[in-house]
Write an enzyme that holds these catalytic residues in place. Sequence first.
Site, PDB file in Angstrom:
ATOM      1  CB  SER A 160      -0.843   0.000   1.274  1.00  0.00           C
ATOM      2  OG  SER A 160      -1.527   1.217   1.445  1.00  0.00           O
ATOM      3  CE1 TYR A 173      -4.440  -1.898   4.990  1.00  0.00           C
ATOM      4  CE2 TYR A 173      -3.553   0.293   4.581  1.00  0.00           C
ATOM      5  CZ  TYR A 173      -4.095  -0.893   4.108  1.00  0.00           C
ATOM      6  OH  TYR A 173      -4.260  -1.079   2.754  1.00  0.00           O
ATOM      7  CE  LYS A 177      -1.858  -3.667   3.310  1.00  0.00           C
ATOM      8  NZ  LYS A 177      -2.077  -4.811   2.416  1.00  0.00           N
TER       9      LYS A 177
HETATM   10  N1  LIG Z   1      -8.475  -0.115  -1.960  1.00  0.00           N
HETATM   11  C1  LIG Z   1      -7.425   0.593  -1.668  1.00  0.00           C
HETATM   12  O1  LIG Z   1      -7.472   1.845  -1.685  1.00  0.00           O
HETATM   13  C2  LIG Z   1      -6.104  -0.051  -1.347  1.00  0.00           C
HETATM   14  C3  LIG Z   1      -4.964   0.748  -1.346  1.00  0.00           C
HETATM   15  C4  LIG Z   1      -3.744   0.158  -1.014  1.00  0.00           C
HETATM   16  C5  LIG Z   1      -3.673  -1.183  -0.720  1.00  0.00           C
HETATM   17  N2  LIG Z   1      -4.808  -1.944  -0.726  1.00  0.00           N
HETATM   18  C6  LIG Z   1      -4.654  -3.364  -0.383  1.00  0.00           C
HETATM   19  O2  LIG Z   1      -5.132  -4.162  -1.448  1.00  0.00           O
HETATM   20  C7  LIG Z   1      -5.626  -5.404  -0.953  1.00  0.00           C
HETATM   21  C8  LIG Z   1      -7.024  -5.636  -1.497  1.00  0.00           C
HETATM   22  O3  LIG Z   1      -7.879  -4.614  -0.998  1.00  0.00           O
HETATM   23  P1  LIG Z   1      -9.262  -4.196  -1.671  1.00  0.00           P
HETATM   24  O4  LIG Z   1      -9.317  -2.717  -1.648  1.00  0.00           O
HETATM   25  O5  LIG Z   1      -9.463  -4.925  -2.933  1.00  0.00           O
HETATM   26  O6  LIG Z   1     -10.287  -4.657  -0.545  1.00  0.00           O
HETATM   27  P2  LIG Z   1     -11.238  -5.933  -0.424  1.00  0.00           P
HETATM   28  O7  LIG Z   1     -11.905  -5.812   0.882  1.00  0.00           O
HETATM   29  O8  LIG Z   1     -12.070  -6.066  -1.649  1.00  0.00           O
HETATM   30  O9  LIG Z   1     -10.193  -7.158  -0.426  1.00  0.00           O
HETATM   31  C9  LIG Z   1      -9.614  -7.686   0.721  1.00  0.00           C
HETATM   32  C10 LIG Z   1      -9.947  -9.155   0.761  1.00  0.00           C
HETATM   33  O10 LIG Z   1      -9.203  -9.780   1.815  1.00  0.00           O
HETATM   34  C11 LIG Z   1     -10.024 -10.808   2.328  1.00  0.00           C
HETATM   35  N3  LIG Z   1      -9.608 -11.266   3.652  1.00  0.00           N
HETATM   36  C12 LIG Z   1      -9.687 -10.588   4.830  1.00  0.00           C
HETATM   37  N4  LIG Z   1      -9.273 -11.388   5.829  1.00  0.00           N
HETATM   38  C13 LIG Z   1      -8.918 -12.575   5.260  1.00  0.00           C
HETATM   39  C14 LIG Z   1      -8.416 -13.800   5.787  1.00  0.00           C
HETATM   40  N5  LIG Z   1      -8.194 -13.962   7.096  1.00  0.00           N
HETATM   41  N6  LIG Z   1      -8.172 -14.804   4.916  1.00  0.00           N
HETATM   42  C15 LIG Z   1      -8.399 -14.669   3.592  1.00  0.00           C
HETATM   43  N7  LIG Z   1      -8.882 -13.535   3.045  1.00  0.00           N
HETATM   44  C16 LIG Z   1      -9.135 -12.502   3.878  1.00  0.00           C
HETATM   45  C17 LIG Z   1     -11.410 -10.179   2.362  1.00  0.00           C
HETATM   46  O11 LIG Z   1     -12.417 -11.166   2.491  1.00  0.00           O
HETATM   47  C18 LIG Z   1     -11.444  -9.422   1.049  1.00  0.00           C
HETATM   48  O12 LIG Z   1     -11.982 -10.193   0.008  1.00  0.00           O
HETATM   49  C19 LIG Z   1      -5.553  -5.300   0.563  1.00  0.00           C
HETATM   50  O13 LIG Z   1      -4.402  -5.963   1.021  1.00  0.00           O
HETATM   51  C20 LIG Z   1      -5.463  -3.809   0.826  1.00  0.00           C
HETATM   52  O14 LIG Z   1      -4.807  -3.514   2.022  1.00  0.00           O
HETATM   53  C21 LIG Z   1      -6.015  -1.417  -1.033  1.00  0.00           C
END
Ligand SMILES: NC(=O)c1ccc[n+]([C@@H]2O[C@H](COP(=O)([O-])OP(=O)(O)OC[C@H]3O[C@@H](n4cnc5c(N)ncnc54)[C@H](O)[C@@H]3O)[C@@H](O)[C@H]2O)c1
Length: 277
Positions: A160, A173, A177
């Site tokens: 992230s 968080y 990260k």
């Molecule tokens: N959306 C953003 O702005 C953003 C920015 C930077 C980084 N990220 C990172 O990208 C990744 C995906 O995020 P997203 O925005 O698509 O959100 P999202 O909520 O759609 O995806 C996260 C997924 O992780 C799964 N998860 C949570 N706990 C779990 C566990 N114990 N075992 C297996 N799966 C589990 C959830 O069920 C979910 O499907 C994450 O790691 C997030 O930190 C997102």
Amino acid sequence: MRNLKGKTAIITGSGRKGGIGEAIAKMLAKRGCNVVITDIGKATGKNFGKSHIGSTSEMQSIVRAIKKDKGNAIAVPCDVRKSKDVQALVKKAVKKFGKLDIIVNNAGVGYIMEPFEEFKEASWDAVLDVNLKGAFLCSQAAAQQMIKQGKGGNIVNIASQAAKSGFPFAAAYTASKHGMVGLTRSNAIELGEHKIRVNAVCPNHITTGLGHWQNKFFSDKLGLEYDDYLQGIKDRNPLKRTGMVEDIAKAVCFLVSDEASYITGEAMNVSGGEEYH
Ligand SMILES: NC(=O)c1ccc[n+]([C@@H]2O[C@H](COP(=O)([O-])OP(=O)(O)OC[C@H]3O[C@@H](n4cnc5c(N)ncnc54)[C@H](O)[C@@H]3O)[C@@H](O)[C@H]2O)c1
């Protein structure tokens, strides 16, 4: 990137519609990979409520969509915090597709935000267990399989912007990260001799289900309308927009392809120029 054809890829946390994991899985499948859609599947406890997680039926529907588009995919529920689940995940992927070439550690929890002085120990554990321990367990199980196969492989950690900069209310968080980048660099050094490349991708804001929750949280905190808050993010960005899930999927496809064959231990910003170190 034709060399992705026939590779097997596991993408954790890819069972939530509109998420980064779903986009990565769909793009890898489009480029010829056999993909394993995996997610926690069912709500468990207060920190993993229905509104935050990818359900088993969502996972299956993503698999159907990939197959409809002539791709190859299976769904395997797995809680990345549990080593037994993770070992079984790798086994099932190999049983179905014959080998494992790529794992993308995308599962993440970014909706547990508390002021630092009140940050609960249980909240800290919940975030670190998924984001960092989950990435450790999955990387280790995947690396063991890849080393056994003897043909190299790729590990990509979805970190992230919070792996490079601090954010308020997000001590766990941000620490998790930053930790993922440390894991990336350390694994890249150890696994290089096995031709396993390990890289991280660092997205900034993307309005997924998680991103939407974060927009609401921060706009409420700042006393701003949701749309004004979101517009502020766009205005601050050199490219004047927020990220899209496909931006991250493209970066992952590049990193796991032979086009990136001399890149390892990298933590690549995909942020429209917002993050630059
Ligand atoms: N959306 C953003 O702005 C953003 C920015 C930077 C980084 N990220 C990172 O990208 C990744 C995906 O995020 P997203 O925005 O698509 O959100 P999202 O909520 O759609 O995806 C996260 C997924 O992780 C799964 N998860 C949570 N706990 C779990 C566990 N114990 N075992 C297996 N799966 C589990 C959830 O069920 C979910 O499907 C994450 O790691 C997030 O930190 C997102």
